[in-house]
Motif scaffolding. Structure first.
Motif, PDB file in Angstrom:
ATOM      1  N   ALA A   1     -19.122 -10.456  89.634  1.00 26.53           N
ATOM      2  CA  ALA A   1     -19.534  -9.922  88.335  1.00 26.53           C
ATOM      3  C   ALA A   1     -20.412 -10.948  87.615  1.00 26.53           C
ATOM      4  N   THR A   2     -21.462 -10.473  86.973  1.00 25.27           N
ATOM      5  CA  THR A   2     -22.359 -11.362  86.251  1.00 25.27           C
ATOM      6  C   THR A   2     -21.801 -11.618  84.841  1.00 25.27           C
ATOM      7  N   PRO A   3     -22.224 -12.709  84.192  1.00 22.65           N
ATOM      8  CA  PRO A   3     -21.782 -12.956  82.811  1.00 22.65           C
ATOM      9  C   PRO A   3     -22.079 -11.785  81.886  1.00 22.65           C
ATOM     10  N   ALA A   4     -23.241 -11.151  82.042  1.00 22.61           N
ATOM     11  CA  ALA A   4     -23.598 -10.023  81.182  1.00 22.61           C
ATOM     12  C   ALA A   4     -22.638  -8.852  81.388  1.00 22.61           C
ATOM     13  N   GLN A   5     -22.224  -8.624  82.638  1.00 23.10           N
ATOM     14  CA  GLN A   5     -21.294  -7.533  82.906  1.00 23.10           C
ATOM     15  C   GLN A   5     -19.923  -7.796  82.285  1.00 23.10           C
ATOM     16  N   VAL A   6     -19.478  -9.047  82.357  1.00 20.87           N
ATOM     17  CA  VAL A   6     -18.195  -9.387  81.735  1.00 20.87           C
ATOM     18  C   VAL A   6     -18.273  -9.176  80.230  1.00 20.87           C
ATOM     19  N   ARG A   7     -19.364  -9.597  79.619  1.00 21.41           N
ATOM     20  CA  ARG A   7     -19.495  -9.446  78.165  1.00 21.41           C
ATOM     21  C   ARG A   7     -19.553  -7.969  77.789  1.00 21.41           C
ATOM     22  N   ARG A   8     -20.282  -7.167  78.562  1.00 23.63           N
ATOM     23  CA  ARG A   8     -20.366  -5.744  78.250  1.00 23.63           C
ATOM     24  C   ARG A   8     -19.007  -5.070  78.392  1.00 23.63           C
ATOM     25  N   ALA A   9     -18.265  -5.453  79.416  1.00 19.44           N
ATOM     26  CA  ALA A   9     -16.937  -4.863  79.605  1.00 19.44           C
ATOM     27  C   ALA A   9     -16.022  -5.181  78.430  1.00 19.44           C
ATOM     28  N   VAL A  10     -16.043  -6.438  77.987  1.00 14.99           N
ATOM     29  CA  VAL A  10     -15.201  -6.836  76.846  1.00 14.99           C
ATOM     30  C   VAL A  10     -15.659  -6.123  75.578  1.00 14.99           C
ATOM     31  N   THR A  11     -16.970  -6.003  75.393  1.00 12.41           N
ATOM     32  CA  THR A  11     -17.488  -5.315  74.209  1.00 12.41           C
ATOM     33  C   THR A  11     -17.017  -3.863  74.186  1.00 12.41           C
ATOM     34  N   LEU A  12     -17.051  -3.204  75.341  1.00 15.65           N
ATOM     35  CA  LEU A  12     -16.578  -1.824  75.402  1.00 15.65           C
ATOM     36  C   LEU A  12     -15.080  -1.737  75.117  1.00 15.65           C
ATOM     37  N   GLU A  13     -14.306  -2.676  75.688  1.00 12.64           N
ATOM     38  CA  GLU A  13     -12.864  -2.666  75.453  1.00 12.64           C
ATOM     39  C   GLU A  13     -12.537  -2.814  73.971  1.00 12.64           C
ATOM     40  N   VAL A  14     -13.090  -3.842  73.335  1.00 14.75           N
ATOM     41  CA  VAL A  14     -12.813  -4.078  71.916  1.00 14.75           C
ATOM     42  C   VAL A  14     -13.364  -2.938  71.062  1.00 14.75           C
ATOM     43  N   GLY A  15     -14.538  -2.414  71.458  1.00 14.37           N
ATOM     44  CA  GLY A  15     -15.112  -1.300  70.717  1.00 14.37           C
ATOM     45  C   GLY A  15     -14.236  -0.063  70.765  1.00 14.37           C
ATOM     46  N   VAL A  16     -13.692   0.234  71.943  1.00 17.02           N
ATOM     47  CA  VAL A  16     -12.815   1.406  72.070  1.00 17.02           C
ATOM     48  C   VAL A  16     -11.578   1.249  71.202  1.00 17.02           C
ATOM     49  N   VAL A  17     -10.937   0.080  71.291  1.00 16.06           N
ATOM     50  CA  VAL A  17      -9.725  -0.151  70.491  1.00 16.06           C
ATOM     51  C   VAL A  17     -10.045  -0.086  69.003  1.00 16.06           C
ATOM     52  N   SER A  18     -11.173  -0.675  68.597  1.00 15.22           N
ATOM     53  CA  SER A  18     -11.540  -0.678  67.175  1.00 15.22           C
ATOM     54  C   SER A  18     -11.826   0.724  66.666  1.00 15.22           C
TER      55      SER A  18
END
Length: 628
Positions: A97-114
């Motif tokens: 996984a690339t750094p950008a993919q990890v960041r996008r995954a985390v952004t989606l996770e936090v965004g969904v919860v928020s």
């Protein structure tokens, strides 16, 4: 990417559940503040500028502190939820996984919860705001038939604030792990680095210096506004502690580590070494708890300082022998009746008439509700401590005397004009005197001629009485009581009148409880997540011979150390604010609400112990069962 993010939320639903609760509570309190602000604006536009102005001022002053607290609590909760997953991020990097993919995954996770939790909390806060209506009515801030205005706008604003706080924090939390080499990230997930970057050190230093400077802003910003500004320094210093937390907390725990071995108790030795080695993780627990101590102490202490300052100024201002206050239904000619009482040498009637003062905020004209204290200009029974001009000049129409606090806020000094709305008339009143005892007396003083010229009835709410030499005080008091009024000495009147504002403080206390609820939920969530994330560590200790009782004792000692550290950090953060706020208001030593401080400090320690014990009980049970 969406599949990776959704699976991450499901796999870590326990941590995200705690984060979701924090976000929901924070958005609920933000929505309550929005309802207060919107209700105030609607009252102003609906013809009730006094009540509307009070609600807008209340919501505005509370919103600044609330936003700071929400940002700190949400940031701590989200960052801790992601910190426990550093090994997972490292493994993702290891499999390609690339750094950008990890960041996008985390952004989606936090965004969904928020975007799931924040609207639910905001809607609950929207309807729950009406629970404050009776409190506002009892405090006489609004009319008895007041009902909060509800609209989707507070919900949308609350959700937006939560999203713009949580999502960037999530990206920052994933950024370090995404940029670190997979092997190095795996190593750092097992051993924490207490060092912080140069940028964080610089920002922490700037916040510390700014917080200390703001604490003493009351020396050049007079009155309650200076005290409110000084109180914000406590939050700045807690913010500095959050940024420099790993270094600060690590330094404290290093000192404790020297004591740990001397205890000879295995649980204590393990606990001290654990808190020393995981200072970064524990910082996210210490900061919310320290914020509880700081927020509660500074709020109650500044309120007590304001009441004490009011008492000091009012006592110094009144030189009469008796103070008469009419009962409900008293006749308007009460001052004349009191003057006719045998033994009354002179009487001075005081009244309060409603008014609005014109202001300008970034080019927008505003009208803020206020009151004009009506005083005969030639009286000597009331001394507001005039420092410029003379109070005798207020006998002329359209003249006022202003306190130094009001002169600073309105930008109107001696000889200048201040625009007032008196009834239906807009008046440019000339400032003929400036006085210092505004907190005790009033912000504006005028003579009867100004009020009567604009059709405002002047009905005395207080009468100052000087007795003739040799007069029997008890007989005079009895005669006045027969008129349907109460006569007391100055000390009793000051104590009664200043404490009668307790119903007004009920609103502030209710909002303070909401603020502390956000912090408490955040602290509970971080404590629980920290303990649950240690299941593998506890299982390893059990494999090496540590009993479950020793594990529980170890986590209890850790919780006690964490709670005490939070109390110390909160205390250090609040000391400059208390000193600075008191210096701008009081003539004497600083005032601290020691009962509130003691209760909150003890509650923080107990809270840490209970929350940790509940989480540790289940975690140690699972850890020992895995080993078995």
């Amino acid at each position: 990417m969406w599949k990776l993010a959704s699976s991450g939320v499901r796999a870590h639903r326990g941590a995200f559940a705690g984060t979701a609760v924090v976000l929901a509570v924070a958005s609920a309190v933000l929505a309550v503040t929005g309802v207060l602000f919107e209700s105030g604006l609607r009252l102003q536009s609906g013809g009730d500028p006094e009540s509307g102005g009070l609600l807008v001022s209340l919501a505005s002053s509370y919103a600044g502190t609330l936003i700071v607290v929400v940002v700190m609590v949400v940031a701590a909760t989200v960052s801790l939820a992601l910190r426990s997953r550093r090994r997972e991020f490292a493994l993702l990097r290891a499999v390609g996984a690339t750094p950008a993919q990890v960041r996008r995954a985390v952004t989606l996770e936090v965004g969904v919860v928020s975007l799931v939790s924040a609207p639910l909390g905001a809607v609950a806060g929207l309807f729950g705001a009406r629970l404050l209506d009776p409190v506002l009515v009892r405090s006489e801030m609004v009319a008895p038939d007041f009902t909060s205005a509800l609209s989707p706008l507070p919900v949308l604003i609350a959700v937006a604030l939560i999203a713009v706080t949580a999502i960037p924090v999530g990206r920052l939390g994933a950024r370090e792990a995404a940029r670190t080499a997979p092997t190095a990230a795996l190593q750092q997930s097992a051993v924490e680095d207490r060092q912080v970057g140069v940028a964080r050190r610089v920002i922490a230093l700037v916040l510390t210096l700014g917080g200390v400077a703001m604490a003493f802003s009351s020396l050049w910003i007079p009155g309650p506004m200076g005290a409110a500004t000084a109180s914000l320094s406590a939050f700045m210093l807690v913010g500095a502690a959050a940024l420099a937390g790993p270094v600060l907390v690590g330094w404290i725990f290093d000192r404790l580590a020297r004591v740990g071995p001397s205890t000879g108790h295995p649980a204590a030795m393990l606990a001290v070494r654990n808190v020393r080695g995981f200072s970064r993780r524990l910082t996210t627990v210490v900061v919310p708890l320290a914020l509880v101590v700081a927020a509660a102490t500074v709020q109650t202490s500044v309120n007590r300082a304001l009441v004490t300052g009011m008492q000091q100024e009012l006592t110094a201002a009144i030189s009469a022998d008796l103070v008469v206050t009419p009962a409900q239904g008293a006749t308007p000619d009460l001052p004349a009746q009191v003057a006719a009482v045998p033994g009354a040498a002179s009487t001075v009637p005081l009244a309060l008439v409603p008014a609005e003062v014109r202001g300008e905020d970034e080019g927008v004209v505003t009208w803020e509700a206020t009151g004009l204290r009506v005083v005969p200009g030639d009286t000597r029974a009331l001394d507001p401590d005039v420092v410029e001009g003379t109070l005798a000049d207020i006998d002329a129409p359209d003249t006022v005397a202003v306190s130094t606090d009001t002169a600073w806020q309105a930008g109107a000094g001696l000889g200048e004009t201040v625009t007032l709305r008196l009834g239906e008339d807009v008046v440019d009143a000339t400032v003929v005197a400036v006085f210092t005892r505004g907190l005790g007396v009033a912000g504006f003083i005028t003579g009867p001629a100004t009020a009567e010229a604009h059709g405002l009835p002047v009905v005395a709410d207080t009468v100052l009485v000087d007795l003739t030499p040799g007069a029997d005080r008890a007989d005079v008091v009895a005669e006045i009581a027969a008129l349907g009024a109460t006569a007391t000495d100055v000390e009793t009147y000051v104590s009664t009148s200043t404490q009668s504002g307790g119903t007004g403080n009920e609103v502030g206390n209710a909002l303070l409880m909401l603020l502390l609820a956000v912090v408490a939920v955040g602290a509970a969530s971080t404590l629980a997540m920290t303990t649950v994330a240690r299941r593998d560590e506890l299982a390893l200790l059990h494999r090496t011979g540590t009993t479950r009782r020793q594990l529980m004792a170890m986590t209890t000692v850790e919780a006690a150390v964490t709670g005490l550290t939070a109390a110390v950090v909160g205390t250090v953060a609040v000391v400059p604010a208390v000193i600075g706020a008191s210096a701008g208001i009081l003539d004497g030593p600083p005032v601290v609400d020691l009962p509130s401080y003691g209760v909150v400090s003890a509650a923080v320690v107990v809270f840490a112990l209970v929350a940790t014990a509940l989480a540790a009980r289940r975690t140690t049970q699972v850890a020992t069962a895995v080993v078995a």
